[in-house]
Write an enzyme that holds these catalytic residues in place. Structure first.
Site, short mmCIF file in Angstrom:
data_model
loop_
_atom_site.label_atom_id
_atom_site.label_comp_id
_atom_site.label_asym_id
_atom_site.label_seq_id
_atom_site.Cartn_x
_atom_site.Cartn_y
_atom_site.Cartn_z
N ASP A 160 0.94 -1.13 0.04
CA ASP A 160 0.05 -0.01 -0.04
C ASP A 160 0.75 1.43 0.12
OD1 ASP A 160 1.02 -0.24 2.58
OD2 ASP A 160 -0.89 -1.00 3.28
N HIS B 112 -7.40 -4.84 9.89
CA HIS B 112 -7.04 -4.41 8.55
C HIS B 112 -5.84 -5.20 8.18
CE1 HIS B 112 -4.87 -0.49 9.88
NE2 HIS B 112 -3.88 -1.15 9.20
N GLU C 132 -9.52 -1.76 5.12
CA GLU C 132 -10.39 -1.51 6.15
C GLU C 132 -11.47 -2.34 6.34
OE1 GLU C 132 -8.93 0.33 8.64
OE2 GLU C 132 -8.48 2.21 7.96
C1 GLP Z 1 -0.47 0.23 8.52
C2 GLP Z 1 -0.06 -0.50 7.22
C3 GLP Z 1 -0.40 -1.79 7.41
C4 GLP Z 1 0.19 -2.46 8.64
C5 GLP Z 1 -0.64 -1.72 9.85
C6 GLP Z 1 -0.03 -2.11 10.98
O1 GLP Z 1 -1.95 0.75 8.53
N1 GLP Z 1 -0.71 -0.16 6.12
O2 GLP Z 1 -0.11 -2.69 6.18
O3 GLP Z 1 -0.13 -3.91 8.74
O4 GLP Z 1 -0.21 -0.38 9.78
O5 GLP Z 1 1.29 -1.55 11.51
P1 GLP Z 1 2.18 -1.45 12.70
O6 GLP Z 1 2.70 -2.80 12.52
O7 GLP Z 1 3.02 -0.31 12.74
O8 GLP Z 1 1.29 -1.82 13.84
#
Ligand code: GLP
Length: 248
Positions: A67, A149, A154
């Protein structure tokens, strides 16, 4: 769905990196799906360390990131392009031509489209086409959002969705606000769709830390439902969830 519970974050990063290194050793032409966020940072650090001693490991791979934010350039410090440069691609031998990250400005399509949103749609279609042509993705890593997500899909996202633009939820924007110290957290993102993710041959989901405990509990318990996007992974034949003790 295979569950692997490890001790702590270091263990999780080590196990996740080892899986990728083994897959790269078995197939140097691997097509990878790559995540961002805090969770995979330790995995990337390990990969960079390991690949310093075997500097050819990424030479022939193709990567597709999950993304990117809409409305910011790839050189914005909060962009996922910047993240990937910082954590992986500036430190290993990936061919820049083989790195794919959606362009949140849809630069290549702006002249051909009558609106920005139309250009974004063209960017999404083009990204999906590239994955189809260069894929399938052999090994795709995912983080886990607190609301379940995956990528930026979402709650409510259809399970057959392809790469698309999504409106980010307030909880997701808050969770990612630290990367935008001016407070200007993007409202939208381009993400691989859930259908795109499901088409990967093998999926590894990483979850670490107390804030993910509830999401991990739901992933463990819930049947497939669009209110909790990660639950879709139950229907995929080759999924491994790696979580540490703080999440269980
Ligand atoms: C963002 C990314 C996701 C990721 C999520 C969790 O939203 N787009 O791909 O999995 O954050 O992030 P973190 O690992 O910082 O908790």
């Amino acid at each position: 769905m295979k569950w692997v519970a490890v001790g702590d974050y270091d263990d999780l990063s080590r196990v996740a990196a080892r899986i990728m290194l083994d897959a790269l050793a078995a197939n140097p032409l691997l097509v990878l799906g790559l995540p961002t966020g805090r969770t995979p940072e330790g995995m990337y650090a390990r990969l960079v360390t390991e690949c310093a001693s075997d500097y050819r490991c990424f030479r022939d791979v193709v990567t597709f990131n999950l993304d990117e934010y809409v409305g910011i350039a790839g050189d914005h410090p909060g962009s996922y392009s910047s993240y990937m440069r910082q954590h992986l691609v500036d430190h290993v031998d990936i061919d820049p031509q083989s790195i794919h990250i959606p362009d949140g400005l849809a630069t290549r399509f702006r002249d051909r489209a009558s609106t920005f949103d139309e250009a974004l749609e063209m960017e999404c279609d083009d990204y999906e086409r590239s994955i189809r042509e260069e894929g399938p993705i052999d090994l795709l890593y995912l983080g886990l959002g607190r609301n379940g997500h995956i990528g930026f899909n979402e709650p409510g996202t259809p399970f057959d969705s392809k790469t698309h633009v999504i409106q980010l939820s307030e909880s997701t924007r808050n969770a990612n606000a630290a990367h935008f110290p001016d407070g200007d957290v993007p409202q939208r993102a381009i993400t691989m769709g859930i259908g795109t993710i499901l088409a990967a041959r093998r999926v590894i989901l990483l979850a670490s830390g107390e804030p993910k405990r509830e999401a991990v509990r739901r992933l463990h318990k819930e049947r497939e439902n669009t209110d909790f996007p990660a639950s879709v992974l139950r229907g995929h034949p080759e999924v491994m969830v790696i979580c540490d003790q703080e999440t269980v």
